[in-house]
Design an enzyme around this catalytic site. Structure first.
Site, PDB file in Angstrom:
ATOM      1  CG  ASP A  78      -4.497   0.981  -0.346  1.00 30.56           C
ATOM      2  OD1 ASP A  78      -4.454   0.262   0.671  1.00 30.56           O
ATOM      3  OD2 ASP A  78      -4.179   2.178  -0.341  1.00 30.56           O
ATOM      4  CB  CYS A 119       0.387  -4.110  -0.499  1.00 34.69           C
ATOM      5  SG  CYS A 119       0.390  -5.330  -1.848  1.00 34.69           S
ATOM      6  CG  ASP A 120      -0.740   0.743  -1.722  1.00 38.19           C
ATOM      7  OD1 ASP A 120      -0.180  -0.159  -2.374  1.00 38.19           O
ATOM      8  OD2 ASP A 120      -1.524   1.553  -2.231  1.00 38.19           O
ATOM      9  CE  LYS A 121      -2.163   3.797   2.382  1.00 40.69           C
ATOM     10  NZ  LYS A 121      -2.354   3.102   1.109  1.00 40.69           N
ATOM     11  CB  CYS A 191      -0.574  -3.220  -8.652  1.00 41.29           C
ATOM     12  SG  CYS A 191      -2.016  -4.078  -7.988  1.00 41.29           S
ATOM     13  CD  GLU A 443      -4.913   4.932  -2.274  1.00 39.74           C
ATOM     14  OE1 GLU A 443      -3.745   4.932  -1.866  1.00 39.74           O
ATOM     15  OE2 GLU A 443      -5.370   4.065  -3.048  1.00 39.74           O
ATOM     16  CB  SER A 469      -4.499   4.917  -6.301  1.00 37.14           C
ATOM     17  OG  SER A 469      -3.669   3.968  -6.920  1.00 37.14           O
TER      18      SER A 469
END
EC number: 4.2.1.9
Length: 558
Positions: A78, A119-121, A191, A443, A469
């Site tokens: 992202d 990571c995110d998704k 992150c 985002e 985010s």
């Protein structure tokens, strides 16, 4: 065994020929076949090292008598997709990941799965697939990145996003900006703050689908490799005992996950992802449940962007088990729920001797707030709800009324913010960025970071039907539903309309007479968007609202 469907019996002789072509022996074929879902790639810092994790998982499976079979899935960063057209595709990837795992594990009927996201998704996409397939499965993530360091202390990627605005207003020079960008991300991992990836990794541990340590052990630690080996061994035990994801994910464990969400101060994206994940098990998770849990759950942690600590600090302070032990003392968790260890949550906490080792990182004695990190707002601007990370809002902005500055895209808002057009007291409204209207619900990290960088973080609010985010901080209110593309009230707002934000009162209102608002509807003209991508056109036609987790509509549903 489920894998007998493609390896056992006379009629499967051709299938075995193909398995022999992989180099498998008869003994390997006789054993349970375990799918190892590996999202490694050379694009995403959180995924660059996942082949190492996958090899450890495979070693654990073999140690416990199984045969691992690896297959890949995509993974979007992202951060790299931010603030350009690529962000239209990020949330879409969640559904693609879930669907692709379903395809692979159905076409090749593995006995069990180990899913390796970071990571995110990718995390929610894999969790969705685990519950959809409901075969024995464990999730083991790649782990968080260490925080960046300079002579002035620790920092992370969000500091670089905010530094853009600081540079624009002359608060830092080019050399300082370059030092930040070169040192913010010291190596592999998700992150380093409590952003979306780490939020979901911590919650996968909290709900019981990940092993203790999954959320917080750093990516670069040998403990992470050992955890991956253990995950490979554990999935074989779950297979033997026939413990499946839907045995672990129940109404009680969902409440545990939301409670942890609030105590940890997780990303607002969890309000999209958790309902989507649990819907795969037929278990509803509404905005009302989030808010009810938030009102009774203390906020024990403020990790970046809300505070000065990072995931490696939380790991040293005792990790997720330490936070859970404190919530258990308050009677806020169900301890009788099953977990991926094959034991109950209560048994895990006892075995781990879970305790807080740093009361500055985990504020068990003096919580930051008596309510959780996320609040759900409703009102004339958001009849179906909106979401704010209240733990990252300055006290002065918990209540705010100001004139609307309306933009029909992220790009237009960014230009105005960095151009000095936004003044103290304003309420920036960014619309037509929802799941359908975006499409893809981008985002708004760049606008919120630029507001911070321009020195407006304690005087300007931002409201959007898009999302944020996990690195966003400030009075940033997202997921406004219904979205503008659905004709929601946010589409009717004009420059200068007074917007009232009352986070403690859970209200979000436009101070315009209802009749006047409705009279504007006839003159509303949505911005013309040419959606060249067939995928995005399909997505826009299928996706539900943010209030429903932005999942696909079910054609079979009445």
């Amino acid at each position: 065994m489920r894998s007998s469907l493609f390896k056992s019996g006379l009629e499967k002789a051709p299938h075995r020929s193909l398995l022999y072509a992989l180099g498998l022996t008869k003994e390997e074929m006789r054993r349970p076949l375990i799918g190892v879902v590996n999202s490694a790639n050379e694009v995403v810092p959180g995924h660059i090292h996942l082949n190492t994790i996958a090899e450890a998982v495979k070693a654990g499976i073999r140690l416990a008598g199984g045969t691992p079979m690896t297959f890949p899935v995509i993974g979007v960063c992202d951060g790299l997709a931010m603030n350009h057209a690529g962000m239209h595709f990020s949330l879409v990837s969640r559904e693609i990941i879930a669907d692709s795992i379903e395809i692979m594990a159905s076409a090749h009927p593995f006995d069990a799965l180990v899913c390796i996201p970071n990571c995110d998704k990718v995390v929610p996409g894999m969790l969705m697939a685990m519950l959809r397939l409901n075969i024995p499965a464990v999730i083991v993530s790649g782990g968080p990145m260490l925080a960046g360091t300079t002579s002035e202390g620790s920092f992370d990627l969000i500091d670089v996003f905010e530094a853009v605005g600081k540079f624009k207003r002359g608060a830092i020079n080019e050399d300082q900006l370059e030092e930040l960008e070169e040192n913010a991300c010291p190596g592999c991992g998700s992150c380093s703050g409590m952003f979306t990836a780490n939020s979901m990794n911590c919650l996968s541990e909290s709900v019981g689908l990940g092993l203790p340590g999954n959320g917080t052990i750093p990516a670069v630690s040998a403990k992470r490799v050992r955890l991956a080996k253990t995950a490979g061994m554990r999935v074989m035990d779950l297979l033997e005992k026939n413990i499946r994801p839907r045995d672990i994910v129940t109404a009680k464990s969902i409440e545990n996950a939301v409670t942890m969400d609030m105590a940890l101060g997780c990303s607002t994206n969890t309000v999209l992802h958790l309902p989507a994940v649990f819907a795969e098990a037929g278990l509803p998770l509404t905005l009302d449940i989030f808010d009810a849990v938030s009102r009774k759950t203390p906020n024990l942690c403020k990790l970046s962007p809300a505070g000065k600590h990072y995931l490696d600090d939380l790991e040293r302070a005792g990790g997720i088990p330490a936070v859970m032990s404190e919530l258990a003392k308050r009677g806020l968790l169900h301890l009788d729920v099953m977990t991926a260890t094959g034991k109950t949550l209560g048994e895990n906490l006892t075995d781990l001797k879970a305790r807080v080792k740093n009361f500055d990182v985990i504020r068990a004695k003096e919580p930051y707030a008596n309510e959780g990190g996320i609040a759900i707002l409703r009102g004339s601007l958001a009849p179906d709800g909106a979401v704010v990370k209240q733990s990252a809002v300055a006290p002065a902005m918990m209540r705010h009324t100001g004139p609307a500055r309306v933009f029909d895209s992220e790009e237009a808002a960014n230009k105005a913010i960095l151009g000095g057009e936004i003044k103290a007291g304003d309420v920036v409204v960014i619309r037509y960025e929802g799941p359908q209207g975006g499409p893809g619900m981008r985002e708004m990290l760049s606008p919120t970071s630029n507001i911070m960088g321009m020195g407006l973080g304690e005087t300007v609010a931002l409201i959007t039907d898009g999302r944020f985010s996990g690195g966003t901080r400030g009075a940033a209110i997202g997921h406004v539903s219904p979205e503008a593309a659905e004709g929601g009230p946010i589409a009717l707002i004009r420059d200068g309309d007074r917007i009232e934000v009352d986070i403690p009162g859970r209200k979000l209102d436009v101070l315009v007479d209802a009749a006047e608002l409705e009279a504007r509807r006839a003159s509303v003209v949505a911005p013309e968007k040419v959606i060249e991508s067939p995928l995005l056109r399909r997505y826009a036609s299928l996706v539900k609202s943010a209030a429903q987790g932005a999942v696909y509509k079910d054609p079979a549903a009445k």
